[in-house]
Design an enzyme around this catalytic site. Sequence first.
Site, mmCIF file in Angstrom:
data_model
loop_
_atom_site.group_PDB
_atom_site.id
_atom_site.type_symbol
_atom_site.label_atom_id
_atom_site.label_comp_id
_atom_site.label_asym_id
_atom_site.label_seq_id
_atom_site.Cartn_x
_atom_site.Cartn_y
_atom_site.Cartn_z
ATOM 1 C CE LYS A 113 2.168 -6.921 3.355
ATOM 2 N NZ LYS A 113 1.364 -5.512 2.661
ATOM 3 C CG HIS B 66 5.657 5.780 -2.772
ATOM 4 N ND1 HIS B 66 5.495 5.345 -1.612
ATOM 5 C CD2 HIS B 66 4.512 4.712 -3.393
ATOM 6 C CE1 HIS B 66 5.183 4.203 -0.625
ATOM 7 N NE2 HIS B 66 4.309 4.166 -2.357
ATOM 8 N NE ARG C 229 4.362 -4.031 6.409
ATOM 9 C CZ ARG C 229 3.110 -3.884 7.122
ATOM 10 N NH1 ARG C 229 2.587 -4.210 8.052
ATOM 11 N NH2 ARG C 229 2.189 -3.959 5.807
ATOM 12 C CD GLU D 31 8.194 0.230 6.054
ATOM 13 O OE1 GLU D 31 6.823 -0.868 6.144
ATOM 14 O OE2 GLU D 31 9.364 0.831 5.575
ATOM 15 N NE ARG E 194 -9.175 8.291 22.978
ATOM 16 C CZ ARG E 194 -9.847 8.953 23.835
ATOM 17 N NH1 ARG E 194 -11.095 7.959 23.530
ATOM 18 N NH2 ARG E 194 -9.669 10.055 24.041
ATOM 19 C CG HIS F 45 6.383 0.490 -3.291
ATOM 20 N ND1 HIS F 45 7.169 -0.553 -3.611
ATOM 21 C CD2 HIS F 45 5.414 0.536 -2.880
ATOM 22 C CE1 HIS F 45 5.727 -1.261 -4.280
ATOM 23 N NE2 HIS F 45 4.704 -0.796 -3.082
ATOM 24 C CG ASN G 49 7.548 -0.295 0.715
ATOM 25 O OD1 ASN G 49 6.559 -0.019 0.687
ATOM 26 N ND2 ASN G 49 7.566 0.250 2.025
ATOM 27 C CE LYS H 100 3.952 -0.479 5.950
ATOM 28 N NZ LYS H 100 4.591 -0.573 4.907
ATOM 29 C CD GLU I 9 2.683 -3.206 -4.874
ATOM 30 O OE1 GLU I 9 3.581 -4.432 -4.500
ATOM 31 O OE2 GLU I 9 2.036 -2.678 -4.641
ATOM 32 C CG HIS J 76 -0.034 1.872 -5.441
ATOM 33 N ND1 HIS J 76 0.516 2.903 -5.287
ATOM 34 C CD2 HIS J 76 0.799 1.217 -5.111
ATOM 35 C CE1 HIS J 76 2.204 1.643 -3.889
ATOM 36 N NE2 HIS J 76 1.829 1.140 -4.306
HETATM 37 P P1 NAD Z 1 -7.700 1.190 -6.036
HETATM 38 O O1 NAD Z 1 -8.870 0.784 -5.026
HETATM 39 O O2 NAD Z 1 -7.780 2.687 -7.003
HETATM 40 O O3 NAD Z 1 -8.737 -0.300 -7.018
HETATM 41 C C1 NAD Z 1 -8.695 0.043 -8.323
HETATM 42 C C2 NAD Z 1 -9.683 0.618 -9.866
HETATM 43 O O4 NAD Z 1 -10.425 -0.575 -9.620
HETATM 44 C C3 NAD Z 1 -11.053 1.435 -8.477
HETATM 45 O O5 NAD Z 1 -11.539 2.003 -10.318
HETATM 46 C C4 NAD Z 1 -11.759 0.535 -8.039
HETATM 47 O O6 NAD Z 1 -12.834 1.386 -8.120
HETATM 48 C C5 NAD Z 1 -12.280 -0.424 -9.352
HETATM 49 N N1 NAD Z 1 -12.158 -1.971 -8.568
HETATM 50 C C6 NAD Z 1 -11.903 -2.250 -7.429
HETATM 51 N N2 NAD Z 1 -12.009 -3.946 -7.749
HETATM 52 C C7 NAD Z 1 -12.765 -4.103 -8.450
HETATM 53 C C8 NAD Z 1 -13.499 -5.271 -9.323
HETATM 54 N N3 NAD Z 1 -13.896 -6.120 -9.279
HETATM 55 N N4 NAD Z 1 -14.002 -5.016 -10.553
HETATM 56 C C9 NAD Z 1 -13.659 -3.115 -11.364
HETATM 57 N N5 NAD Z 1 -13.466 -2.465 -10.609
HETATM 58 C C10 NAD Z 1 -12.811 -2.446 -9.662
HETATM 59 O O7 NAD Z 1 -6.778 0.501 -6.516
HETATM 60 P P2 NAD Z 1 -5.503 -0.537 -6.129
HETATM 61 O O8 NAD Z 1 -4.844 -0.576 -6.862
HETATM 62 O O9 NAD Z 1 -6.837 -2.161 -5.972
HETATM 63 O O10 NAD Z 1 -5.129 -0.076 -5.379
HETATM 64 C C11 NAD Z 1 -4.305 1.208 -4.848
HETATM 65 C C12 NAD Z 1 -3.667 1.531 -2.933
HETATM 66 O O11 NAD Z 1 -3.382 0.492 -2.333
HETATM 67 C C13 NAD Z 1 -2.602 2.663 -3.436
HETATM 68 O O12 NAD Z 1 -3.284 3.565 -2.572
HETATM 69 C C14 NAD Z 1 -1.660 2.121 -2.649
HETATM 70 O O13 NAD Z 1 -1.355 2.996 -1.871
HETATM 71 C C15 NAD Z 1 -2.432 1.447 -1.827
HETATM 72 N N6 NAD Z 1 -2.000 -0.027 -1.016
HETATM 73 C C16 NAD Z 1 -1.738 -0.157 -0.128
HETATM 74 C C17 NAD Z 1 -0.595 -1.463 0.570
HETATM 75 C C18 NAD Z 1 -1.354 -1.313 1.938
HETATM 76 O O14 NAD Z 1 -0.051 -2.110 2.792
HETATM 77 N N7 NAD Z 1 -1.845 -1.085 2.824
HETATM 78 C C19 NAD Z 1 -0.032 -1.922 -0.061
HETATM 79 C C20 NAD Z 1 0.125 -1.574 -1.669
HETATM 80 C C21 NAD Z 1 -1.001 -0.619 -2.057
HETATM 81 N N1 GLY Z 2 3.020 -2.686 0.964
HETATM 82 C C1 GLY Z 2 4.597 -2.299 1.542
HETATM 83 C C2 GLY Z 2 3.915 -3.142 3.041
HETATM 84 O O1 GLY Z 2 2.876 -3.253 3.749
HETATM 85 O O2 GLY Z 2 4.031 -3.139 4.231
#
Ligand code: NAD
Ligand code: GLY
Length: 368
Positions: free
Chosen positions: A233, A258, A247, A243, A127, A254, A251, A149, A191, A271
């Site tokens: 942010k 999405h 917030r 949100e 939890r 997005h 998006n 998130k 982003e 993404h």
């Molecule tokens: P990812 O985590 O898949 O990373 C992209 C690629 O880069 C992967 O293959 C990873 O292994 C590689 N990588 C990471 N760091 C590296 C480095 N320093 N050197 C070489 N390779 C590296 O993708 P992302 O773009 O980081 O994240 C996308 C995800 O984030 C999506 O699932 C999206 O939904 C999520 N997201 C979440 C929020 C939130 O608020 N929580 C906001 C935006 C996006």
């Molecule tokens: N990336 C959208 C949020 O954090 O709300």
Amino acid sequence: MSTLAESAVTVPVATPGGHYDILIGSGLLQRADSWAGLPRAAQAVIVSNPTVDALHGAALRAALAPHYAQLSQVNLPDGEVHKDWTTLNRIFDHLLAHGCDRKTVLFALGGGVVGDMTGFAAATYMRGVPFVQVPTTLLAQVDSSVGGKTAVNHPLGKNMIGAFYQPQRVVCDLDTLATLPQRELSAGLAEVIKYGPIADAAFLDWIDAELPALVARDPAALARAVQRSCEIKAEVVGQDERESGLRAILNFGHTFGHAIEAGLGYGQWLHGEAVGCGMVMAAELSVQLGLVRPEFVARIARIVAAAGLPVRGPALGTARYMELMRVDKKAEGGEIRFVVIEAPGRAAVRAAPDAVVARVLQQHCDPA
Ligand code: NAD
Ligand code: GLY
């Protein structure tokens, strides 16, 4: 914002769910003060993936070893396609097999996929256990590691299963970006770009001017981009952690994005690529709703293209786009709601007539 040391800055985040700092600078993985003052525990677990582990895992293990009697690691398979329940269970399997208790601290070393899954595991294991975000992609440093998130994908919708759960700290070591593939850097820039139209017209002007430097990984430009993105942010999530209103502006692009990700199958388009293209469509929608001048679409499209991102949507077909967008989390009673731009630097969330959305899709997506 206060100075941590000459080459690092601290951006505070204050939400009802937790107050914490985002540390931004070079060489932070190696610096002792990056890891001081975190919750004390006998055990810590690093969650990463084989790609990031090979590049940056040893540095983090060396930094954390003095702080925890037992330090272990679980590597998840790399990629958005693995951001699911099955992979999430690997974290729980590891935590239970290693006798991790309620104080165990999780460290998410990687991009948004690792960060979102580690955060969700931390929110739900016993939890709730503390976790620290150590983002290594530009996207994760400017967005996903901040604001709490956490989620996994469901085949019927992206990030549909998750929780709001704030980290104890976010450590953005800018040096990790040096190993990032160019395509991933571009995805992160999507982003960064989004913060301009939604919150800061001057930042949009700065991005417009500095894109060549950002694409070329100029360290000062990247540092500024990460810092300003995190400040915006932090400001937004500080006002609306869960949100209930504001917030949602984060998006921008997005809802369309999405749909592209889910429609093509997760991992086909990154993404950030889907969001980049989605921002062009959301800008067009803002024009079609009479909110901004038509030149705004061309400007966003030019900036998105200069970041190395696609500007046209894939050929999913209008009906499929609409179907996918109806499961967006902003949808209410089956009505799709979009983030639109009222003026550069100011956003709102609006419903739009299906016919107008369909026109936007037909103009900005390849024909099915
Ligand atoms: P990812 O985590 O898949 O990373 C992209 C690629 O880069 C992967 O293959 C990873 O292994 C590689 N990588 C990471 N760091 C590296 C480095 N320093 N050197 C070489 N390779 C590296 O993708 P992302 O773009 O980081 O994240 C996308 C995800 O984030 C999506 O699932 C999206 O939904 C999520 N997201 C979440 C929020 C939130 O608020 N929580 C906001 C935006 C996006
Ligand atoms: N990336 C959208 C949020 O954090 O709300």
